[in-house]
Design an enzyme around this catalytic site. Sequence first.
Site, PDB file in Angstrom:
ATOM      1  N   LYS A 267       3.196  37.417 -31.054  1.00 46.01           N
ATOM      2  CA  LYS A 267       2.523  38.269 -29.691  1.00 46.01           C
ATOM      3  C   LYS A 267       1.099  39.061 -30.286  1.00 46.01           C
ATOM      4  CE  LYS A 267       3.114  37.876 -25.467  1.00 46.01           C
ATOM      5  NZ  LYS A 267       4.549  37.881 -24.367  1.00 46.01           N
ATOM      6  N   ARG A 268       2.513  40.192 -31.455  1.00 52.64           N
ATOM      7  CA  ARG A 268       1.480  41.643 -31.181  1.00 52.64           C
ATOM      8  C   ARG A 268       0.004  40.982 -31.822  1.00 52.64           C
ATOM      9  NH1 ARG A 268       1.275  45.961 -34.011  1.00 52.64           N
ATOM     10  NH2 ARG A 268       3.417  44.998 -35.267  1.00 52.64           N
TER      11      ARG A 268
END
Length: 519
Positions: A267-268
């Site tokens: 996600k990051r």
Amino acid sequence: MAADREVRVRFAPAPSGWLHVGSVRTALFNWLWARHTRGTFIWRIEDTDADRATEDSMQSMIEAMRWLGLDWDEGIEVGGPYGPYRQSERADLHRAVARRLQDAGHLYHDDRSPDELNTWRQQRRDDDLPPTVKRGTVPDADTGTLRLALPASGTVSVHDEVRGEVTWDWANESDPVLVRSNGAVTYPLANATDDLAQGVSLVCRGEDLLSVTPRQLFLYDLLLADGLLDDALDEVGLPARDPSWGAPSSFAHLSMVVGEDRKKLSKRHGSVSIQELARQGFLPETLLNTIALLGWSPRDGRERLDRDEVVAAFSLDQVGASAAAFDVDKLTAFNGERIRDMDPAALAHRLVPHLDGTYLPDGDDGEPDPDHEPILSTPPSDGELVRLTALVPLVQERMQVLAEVADYAPPFFREVGIDEAAAAKVFRKAGSVEALEAGATALAGVDWTVEAIEAALRGLTDELGIGFGKVAQPIRVAVTGSNVSPPLFESLAIMDRHVVLDRLAAALPVARAVRDDLG
Ligand code: GLU
């Protein structure tokens, strides 16, 4: 590459989840190849797995594709001559094909339960035998799933645009289940059937599907032999294939997309939906440019390309086989570059969704803030648009993503409180109260232009005997609520004079209180 017939490529996602960078890359490369060759881009939805497919997911994918500006010539929503394009609506065809394959002796029953199959596989390994399911190894049965009998030996090869010649040994390929025991046709059969029925000329997809290619090739051959598929199409009343179509002549299996840390996309590192990237303020053109460069690069090494330039330069044989890294920092820098190059009026329109509540900004926890109050009306009034367009040149240089406009815009459109930390820091300095008072007086009578405002405020340094910063900062805090803002004179000039004067007056008691507190 066989260029002997019209290019027809397809994007065939299962609608379970949203489009993210990896799946959009598959869609984009198909789209680019179709546009580059003036071929046809088909969007088929593979929703045969009813447990996983959702309508929401499909709608969200459509929204993401439209936002990116990727159009499709045939497919869901738009229709086309070889529909339907939702696989679930083609179940009659898939059943008719399965029945014909069974009648021709290509399918056989396997009535073992999954547990029994696992035990059998383990036993094979224990006996030093390959755990490959082949016709001769399966106990005879009249019910259960139907498997496709693949060749027992020999090899099969295919030309892959990305990987070159790829060869598989049939002895290692397990016979796939084509029909479940409840009669439902599985994805391998539906996928191969529809590729042929829709005249797909090249299959471009993720490398996770490379391993299913041998059975797909074998199915293509079976379905084309003796007009099996043509008869099935005729039987169920679906459009006949173009007689010039054969099976797809090549494949392009695209490498994985990883994060810039070379690990699985997290996600990051950008494994978020396209809508989330839109909310964060990336321009569709930056995303398209960056995603196009995931594994592909033009021969001249350019990195900044507009859509038409990518279409013109794109070629599948320039696509690399190693994992492609999606670099969010680079995306962000590219985005800032594109923002800086935009025409202010065009940019103002792009900023509106970040100010009218369409895209909520981050809350304290980094998630969209549900309590956020829109800064502009929906739709924005003419006055708001004029002011926003005037604001653009003041913030354009400072923004990497569109969402950042929400950091600057509020005081230009509505009342904002004075930030306590800013007040404490700025109003404690000697001369702040005087600067607010003198500033109000000076600004009350000047022409409301940047030059006149600047001359009036610079004049105060002599009058008050303090440096310009000590004049400007209290005024900035009073008018914008913050000690960080776009350039002061320009900012004041695009606000209404009476708003500026009211805010200076309202800040006076706050500034006095800070001074008095210090004793
Ligand atoms: N429906 C398959 C998937 O979502 C893709 C099939 C294909 O591209 O051949 O993984």
